[in-house]
Design a protein around this motif. Structure first.
Motif, PDB file in Angstrom:
ATOM      1  N   LEU A 138      65.737  16.111  -7.867  1.00 10.09           N
ATOM      2  CA  LEU A 138      66.532  15.148  -7.093  1.00 10.09           C
ATOM      3  C   LEU A 138      65.939  14.958  -5.708  1.00 10.09           C
ATOM      4  CD1 LEU A 138      70.266  15.960  -7.845  1.00 10.09           C
ATOM      5  CD2 LEU A 138      69.013  13.933  -8.473  1.00 10.09           C
ATOM      6  N   PHE A 139      65.484  16.063  -5.086  1.00 13.39           N
ATOM      7  CA  PHE A 139      64.883  15.963  -3.758  1.00 13.39           C
ATOM      8  C   PHE A 139      63.626  15.096  -3.810  1.00 13.39           C
ATOM      9  CE2 PHE A 139      62.278  17.276  -0.216  1.00 13.39           C
ATOM     10  CZ  PHE A 139      63.199  17.343   0.809  1.00 13.39           C
ATOM     11  N   GLU A 175      70.386  10.537   2.071  1.00 13.58           N
ATOM     12  CA  GLU A 175      71.617  11.186   1.601  1.00 13.58           C
ATOM     13  C   GLU A 175      71.366  11.903   0.279  1.00 13.58           C
ATOM     14  OE1 GLU A 175      74.699  11.302   3.034  1.00 13.58           O
ATOM     15  OE2 GLU A 175      73.795  10.398   4.799  1.00 13.58           O
ATOM     16  N   LEU A 176      70.538  11.281  -0.585  1.00 13.77           N
ATOM     17  CA  LEU A 176      70.208  11.912  -1.873  1.00 13.77           C
ATOM     18  C   LEU A 176      69.483  13.237  -1.646  1.00 13.77           C
ATOM     19  CD1 LEU A 176      70.208  11.614  -4.940  1.00 13.77           C
ATOM     20  CD2 LEU A 176      68.048  10.420  -4.766  1.00 13.77           C
ATOM     21  N   LEU A 182      69.726  15.165   1.015  1.00 15.88           N
ATOM     22  CA  LEU A 182      70.711  16.124   1.541  1.00 15.88           C
ATOM     23  C   LEU A 182      71.540  16.720   0.412  1.00 15.88           C
ATOM     24  CD1 LEU A 182      72.059  14.369   4.732  1.00 15.88           C
ATOM     25  CD2 LEU A 182      71.120  16.642   4.624  1.00 15.88           C
ATOM     26  N   ASN A 183      71.939  15.866  -0.553  1.00 19.44           N
ATOM     27  CA  ASN A 183      72.732  16.356  -1.673  1.00 19.44           C
ATOM     28  C   ASN A 183      71.951  17.329  -2.533  1.00 19.44           C
ATOM     29  OD1 ASN A 183      75.542  15.193  -2.280  1.00 19.44           O
ATOM     30  ND2 ASN A 183      74.446  13.571  -1.267  1.00 19.44           N
ATOM     31  N   ASN A 194      71.905  20.613  -0.886  1.00 20.78           N
ATOM     32  CA  ASN A 194      73.212  21.239  -1.024  1.00 20.78           C
ATOM     33  C   ASN A 194      73.352  21.924  -2.374  1.00 20.78           C
ATOM     34  OD1 ASN A 194      74.106  20.532   1.436  1.00 20.78           O
ATOM     35  ND2 ASN A 194      75.455  18.897   0.769  1.00 20.78           N
ATOM     36  N   LEU A 195      72.826  21.287  -3.432  1.00 13.57           N
ATOM     37  CA  LEU A 195      72.934  21.886  -4.766  1.00 13.57           C
ATOM     38  C   LEU A 195      72.200  23.221  -4.812  1.00 13.57           C
ATOM     39  CD1 LEU A 195      73.830  21.728  -7.681  1.00 13.57           C
ATOM     40  CD2 LEU A 195      71.722  20.531  -8.216  1.00 13.57           C
ATOM     41  N   LEU A 221      70.323  12.617 -12.796  1.00 12.23           N
ATOM     42  CA  LEU A 221      68.957  12.104 -12.796  1.00 12.23           C
ATOM     43  C   LEU A 221      68.943  10.609 -13.081  1.00 12.23           C
ATOM     44  CD1 LEU A 221      67.040  14.967 -14.583  1.00 12.23           C
ATOM     45  CD2 LEU A 221      67.101  14.407 -12.179  1.00 12.23           C
ATOM     46  N   ALA A 241      69.947   8.836  -9.949  1.00 14.54           N
ATOM     47  CA  ALA A 241      68.905   8.874  -8.921  1.00 14.54           C
ATOM     48  C   ALA A 241      67.766   7.921  -9.266  1.00 14.54           C
ATOM     49  CB  ALA A 241      68.379  10.292  -8.763  1.00 14.54           C
ATOM     50  N   LEU A 251      74.355   5.911  -6.407  1.00 15.12           N
ATOM     51  CA  LEU A 251      74.430   7.124  -5.575  1.00 15.12           C
ATOM     52  C   LEU A 251      75.810   7.778  -5.709  1.00 15.12           C
ATOM     53  CD1 LEU A 251      72.841   8.870  -3.715  1.00 15.12           C
ATOM     54  CD2 LEU A 251      73.602   7.535  -1.794  1.00 15.12           C
ATOM     55  N   MET A 274      76.597  11.639  -6.772  1.00 13.83           N
ATOM     56  CA  MET A 274      77.421  12.557  -5.980  1.00 13.83           C
ATOM     57  C   MET A 274      78.586  13.099  -6.788  1.00 13.83           C
ATOM     58  SD  MET A 274      77.279  10.573  -2.433  1.00 13.83           S
ATOM     59  CE  MET A 274      75.916  10.830  -1.315  1.00 13.83           C
ATOM     60  N   LEU A 323      77.305  15.676  -9.145  1.00 14.16           N
ATOM     61  CA  LEU A 323      77.015  16.907  -8.403  1.00 14.16           C
ATOM     62  C   LEU A 323      78.290  17.712  -8.154  1.00 14.16           C
ATOM     63  CD1 LEU A 323      74.328  16.037  -5.735  1.00 14.16           C
ATOM     64  CD2 LEU A 323      74.161  17.674  -7.559  1.00 14.16           C
ATOM     65  N   TYR A 346      78.923  21.581  -9.015  1.00 17.99           N
ATOM     66  CA  TYR A 346      79.451  22.581  -8.080  1.00 17.99           C
ATOM     67  C   TYR A 346      80.592  23.355  -8.731  1.00 17.99           C
ATOM     68  CZ  TYR A 346      77.024  20.268  -4.207  1.00 17.99           C
ATOM     69  OH  TYR A 346      76.090  19.748  -3.379  1.00 17.99           O
ATOM     70  N   GLN A 366      83.073  17.426  -1.912  1.00 18.90           N
ATOM     71  CA  GLN A 366      81.996  16.500  -2.284  1.00 18.90           C
ATOM     72  C   GLN A 366      82.574  15.152  -2.701  1.00 18.90           C
ATOM     73  OE1 GLN A 366      78.652  16.989  -2.432  1.00 18.90           O
ATOM     74  NE2 GLN A 366      77.918  15.418  -3.808  1.00 18.90           N
ATOM     75  N   TYR A 425      81.789  12.886   0.435  1.00 16.47           N
ATOM     76  CA  TYR A 425      80.585  12.115   0.099  1.00 16.47           C
ATOM     77  C   TYR A 425      80.911  10.890  -0.735  1.00 16.47           C
ATOM     78  CZ  TYR A 425      76.574  14.686   1.834  1.00 16.47           C
ATOM     79  OH  TYR A 425      75.620  15.213   2.625  1.00 16.47           O
ATOM     80  N   PHE A 452      54.451  19.054  -4.032  1.00 15.52           N
ATOM     81  CA  PHE A 452      55.672  19.790  -3.699  1.00 15.52           C
ATOM     82  C   PHE A 452      56.473  20.120  -4.954  1.00 15.52           C
ATOM     83  CE2 PHE A 452      60.237  19.337  -2.763  1.00 15.52           C
ATOM     84  CZ  PHE A 452      60.406  20.392  -1.904  1.00 15.52           C
TER      85      PHE A 452
END
Lengths: 104, 170
Positions: free
Chosen positions: A18-19, A40-41, A43-44, A47-48, B14, B17, B33, B37, B40, B44, B56, B60, B100
């Motif tokens: 996601l990052f 914002e994505l 940041l979320n 957070n996860l 996914l 996103a 988005l 959220m 997510l 959580y 959240q 959010y 990364f």
């Protein structure tokens, strides 16, 4: 599956993907608001991974950190969107290619 | 059960996103988005963070995204035009993202000592959370409220400033 549940590494992988999607969105999107949404994505996603590590170490502090990140992100969204409105008033565009006053 | 829920909501995350990246209209990106959220929040909940799941959804998916959709509608943001983007993004950005992700994937898949998450295990109640938040971390909590107050004042000042300049130039 012998053990119950799923590995926490999967949650961390989801967070990493996601990052990365957030970073790619930051790079390819050409609308100021969508670029901000990519932030914002990201940041979320972070957070996860905080919540995942809080679950791993049975620590409350990780979750409290996420709570603070949420509050700061809410403040950041308010200020950022105000800046976007100010930019739109000044330049009458949201395309990041045309907002290039500070570009080299 | 945990496995099924994880796969459903990770896939939703996914998909949302990726949809955010593919859509050209900002309002569609904002709606996807919201999907990310909300999924997510379910994740959580699976990890036993019940207060954060509620926060959240409220903070959010509720407050922040309402602000986003409000600004999109206020500015009447149209379809974005796709351009090639900057050269720095192509040359440095995308390889850096790939590197990364590859680095994180190798580290995570090789990591030992990471536990497993199961249903109704390691649940942090709101009780525990607030006990720490309002005793040990009371000062940061209060400082954050000042931060939010400053952010509100800053947002109002920023949006009013444009008005003042315009009327002064006229």
């Amino acid at each position: 599956m012998a053990q119950p549940g799923i590995p926490l590494a999967w949650y961390l992988m989801l967070s990493a993907i996601l990052f990365s999607l957030g970073v790619i969105g930051f790079l390819i999107k050409r609308n100021l608001i969508t670029v901000f949404m990519s932030i914002e994505l990201m940041l979320n996603a972070v957070n996860l991974s905080f919540v995942t590590f809080a679950h791993q170490w049975h620590a409350v502090k990780g979750q409290i950190f996420v709570f603070f990140v949420m509050m700061v992100a809410a403040a950041e969204a308010a200020v950022g969107l105000a800046i976007i409105i100010a930019v739109f008033r000044a330049r009458a565009t949201l395309a990041v290619d045309r907002i290039d006053l500070m570009k080299l | 059960m945990h496995l099924i829920l994880f796969f459903i909501f990770a896939a939703l995350c996914l998909a949302g996103a990726v949809n955010l990246l593919l859509q050209t209209h900002p309002i569609n990106s904002a709606l996807s988005l919201i999907v990310v959220m909300t999924s997510l929040a379910v994740l959580y909940l699976l990890l036993g963070a019940e207060f954060l799941a509620a926060a959240q959804v409220i903070v959010y998916a509720g407050a922040v995204m309402v602000l986003f959709t409000f600004v999109i509608m206020l500015l009447n943001a149209g379809r974005e035009e796709r351009t090639l983007g900057s050269r720095a993004a192509r040359v440095v950005g995308f390889p850096a993202v790939a590197a990364f992700l590859a680095l994180l994937a190798t580290v995570l898949l090789k990591a030992h000592g990471l536990g497993r998450a199961a249903m109704q295990e390691g649940v942090t109640s709101t009780d525990d959370l607030s006990a720490v938040l309002f005793t040990k971390l009371l000062l940061p909590f209060e400082v954050t409220s000042v931060l939010i107050l400053i952010a509100i004042l800053g947002a109002v000042a920023l949006t009013r400033h444009g008005d003042g300049e315009r009327s002064a130039s006229k």
